[in-house]
Enzyme design. Structure first.
Site, PDB file in Angstrom:
ATOM      1  N   SER A   1       0.736  -1.065  -0.271  1.00  0.00           N
ATOM      2  CA  SER A   1       0.197  -0.409   0.520  1.00  0.00           C
ATOM      3  C   SER A   1       0.630   1.270   0.162  1.00  0.00           C
ATOM      4  O   SER A   1       1.799   1.732  -1.176  1.00  0.00           O
ATOM      5  CB  SER A   1      -1.071  -0.337   1.273  1.00  0.00           C
TER       6      SER A   1
ATOM      7  N   ASP B   1      -6.096  -3.526  -1.404  1.00  0.00           N
ATOM      8  CA  ASP B   1      -4.406  -3.389  -1.253  1.00  0.00           C
ATOM      9  C   ASP B   1      -4.083  -4.855  -0.090  1.00  0.00           C
ATOM     10  O   ASP B   1      -5.278  -5.338  -0.042  1.00  0.00           O
ATOM     11  CB  ASP B   1      -5.337  -2.785   0.096  1.00  0.00           C
TER      12      ASP B   1
END
Length: 561
Positions: A267, A409
């Site tokens: 991320s 993610d």
């Protein structure tokens, strides 16, 4: 039936004329054309007759399709054998023949076909499979091409020709990834090492580095052992990581990309890792880019954000996010190896459309021959795609599809990628010990032992509390920290995760909040001054004479073995 009788009579007459007049090749060719055209007239009459037998248009359409399939299977070379030139098959020369029109010289075979199906427009005849199907290459053909490319590289006598042949090798490996194993068996690594020893130019070294990365060959590390950097996810709280990296650069006197051999992020960690590792921006530049991207993408009105969330399951503008990323990163992962100082890099995402959610690694390196990772991954991606997939936080951005995989993610599965980084680094350098592992978190709050969550009843908790508890457990970063601190040798592992005055959201962009984060980072640095000094000292250790000798001997063995 009179159509059929008349056509048969014409066909018999044409055949008799063909055998009767055989005095010249031109006559034979002309008669062959006449026979072909007459046969197609017969087929056309037969089709018309069958169509009159029934008023069901479906039957006629089915018949047309069968004729089309039959024609697609006919080898075009057959036309040449019967006297029809290749030029006559071009669409520009197609001439239409009516069922009752007289024969004309120069008429092409497809003209009959075009007339036969013109009545059923707007139907379009599908492309033949031999035109649209992707050609399949056998393993033997790929191996033969690999051998040819390597032979041409070995015979190149000038640096310019060697560069051109190495580019050919890179293109071949990208087009046929399965050729890597054959190339290694054929001695590609040994050949490239010999070239590297003779040609020290920056261009040659860059091409060689990309070829080595495709072949899964990782050269010796710069220090006594492997130096690993791992960065957690956390949205805009990534400014904490930038402040802590400043401290390491200040103490070591080296930029981040020179301090580490391997960088792994998830991320926001993937974003920072690509900025300071792949693009090699200074920390000031990375800080400016990071804050600018955050302020642009996380600026959203509640009404529009809620509408987007309902329509596309993303609160923020995913299309704008992708545009900004593609403008910032314009290379493929493998191409980043052309920079001789570029470290190995991987970004972690979560593949969510498999039967089981699994981590996916976007690598700028291939694994060595016969080495298998515990994690699936790939190298044939753009850098921006890796960042986009790794940061596709649910409800923040839309999920990201690449091929047949849907990415979200990586933090929903692995928010602390340090264990993944250690695993991957040991696959690249199996016989090299770990010198230092530095793991950065993006902040935590001091747990309050008096804090409790009131259940919905005396005997159970709410579904929301259960869901959040499970999610928090799955994305726990300190659990990985506790495991690695026990397993890794003492003095090699350093985890930095500041305590925050307030836990901010991942999309926080208020300037006052950023200032608060920076103050929290400064306070954390002061309290952990000794720990940062130890980590910087460990990272700055130069390669010993023993290690240099071992690396040199290994190199000679690889070249002459």
């Amino acid at each position: 039936m009179e159509y059929l009788c008349r056509s048969r009579a014409c066909l018999s007459a044409a055949g008799r004329r063909c055998f009767a007049d055989s005095s010249s090749p031109d006559s034979l060719k002309m008669h062959a054309k006449t026979v072909i055209l007459t046969q197609w007239k017969l087929i056309n009459h037969l089709k018309s007759y069958l169509a009159k037998l029934t008023s069901d248009t479906g039957f006629e359409n089915a018949l047309n399709r069968e004729f089309a399939h039959f024609l697609q299977k006919v080898d075009p070379k057959t036309y040449g054998k019967l006297g029809v030139s290749a030029a006559s098959l071009e669409p520009k020369q197609v001439q239409e023949i009516g069922p009752n029109e007289p024969e004309r010289s120069g008429l092409s075979f497809p003209s009959v076909f075009g007339k036969m199906f013109k009545d059923n427009e707007p139907k379009q005849v599908p492309e033949p499979k031999w035109k649209t199907a992707k050609p399949s290459i056998s393993k033997e053909s790929v191996l033969s091409r690999t051998t040819h490319v390597l032979t041409a590289l070995a015979l190149a006598d000038t640096e310019a020709i060697k560069l051109e042949r190495m580019e050919d090798l890179i293109s071949h490996l990208k087009q046929y990834p399965e050729a890597k194993h054959g190339a290694v068996k054929e001695g590609a690594v040994r050949l490239l090492l010999r070239i590297k020893r003779k040609h020290k130019g920056l261009e040659a070294q860059g091409v060689l580095n990309e070829a080595f990365a495709l072949l899964g060959h990782a050269g010796p590390v710069a220090g006594n052992g492997i130096r690993i950097l791992s960065i957690d996810g956390g949205g805009t709280r990534g400014v904490l990581v930038i402040e802590m990296l400043r401290k390491l650069e200040e103490l070591s006197g080296k930029p981040v990309y020179e301090m580490f051999d391997f960088i792994c992020g998830v991320s926001t960690g993937a974003i920072l890792g690509s900025l300071i590792g792949l693009k090699q921006h200074s920390l000031d530049e990375a800080d400016d880019i990071y804050k600018r991207l955050s302020s642009q993408i996380f600026t959203q009105t509640p009404f529009k954000g809620t509408s987007n969330l309902v329509l596309s399951q993303s609160y923020y503008d995913t299309e704008l996010w992708e545009k900004m990323l593609s403008e910032q990163w314009d290379k493929t992962l493998i191409e980043t190896n052309r920079n001789p100082k570029c470290p190995k890099y991987c970004a972690v995402s979560a593949v969510v459309n498999h039967s089981r959610i699994s981590a996916y690694l976007f690598r700028n390196y291939s694994l060595p021959w016969r080495v298998q990772s515990q994690y699936i991954g790939g190298t044939d991606h753009q850098v921006w795609e890796a960042v986009r997939a790794s940061s596709a936080a649910p409800t923040y951005f839309e999920e990201f599809k690449i091929g047949n995989m849907i990415h979200q993610d990586g933090g929903i599965l692995v928010n602390n990628p340090t264990a993944i980084a250690v695993h991957e680094a040991k696959l690249l350098w199996p016989s090299t010990p770990i010198q230092c592992v530095v793991s950065f978190g993006t902040g935590r709050t001091v747990p309050n032992p008096m804090e409790t969550v009131a259940p919905t009843s005396s005997s159970s908790t709410s579904w929301k509390h259960k869901f959040l508890a499970i999610l928090d457990s799955a994305t726990d970063t300190e659990g990985v920290h506790a495991m690695l601190s026990d397993l890794l040798p003492e003095g090699t592992y350093y985890r930095f995760n500041p305590y925050l005055t307030e836990m901010f959201s991942m999309s926080e962009i208020e300037p006052m909040k950023f200032e608060q984060l920076e103050r929290d980072a400064i306070m954390y640095l002061r309290r952990n001054e000794d720990k940062f000094h130890d980590a910087a000292k460990k990272l700055s250790q130069s390669k010993s004479l023993k290690k240099k000798t071992t690396d040199w001997l290994n190199m000679q063995w690889q070249i002459y073995a």
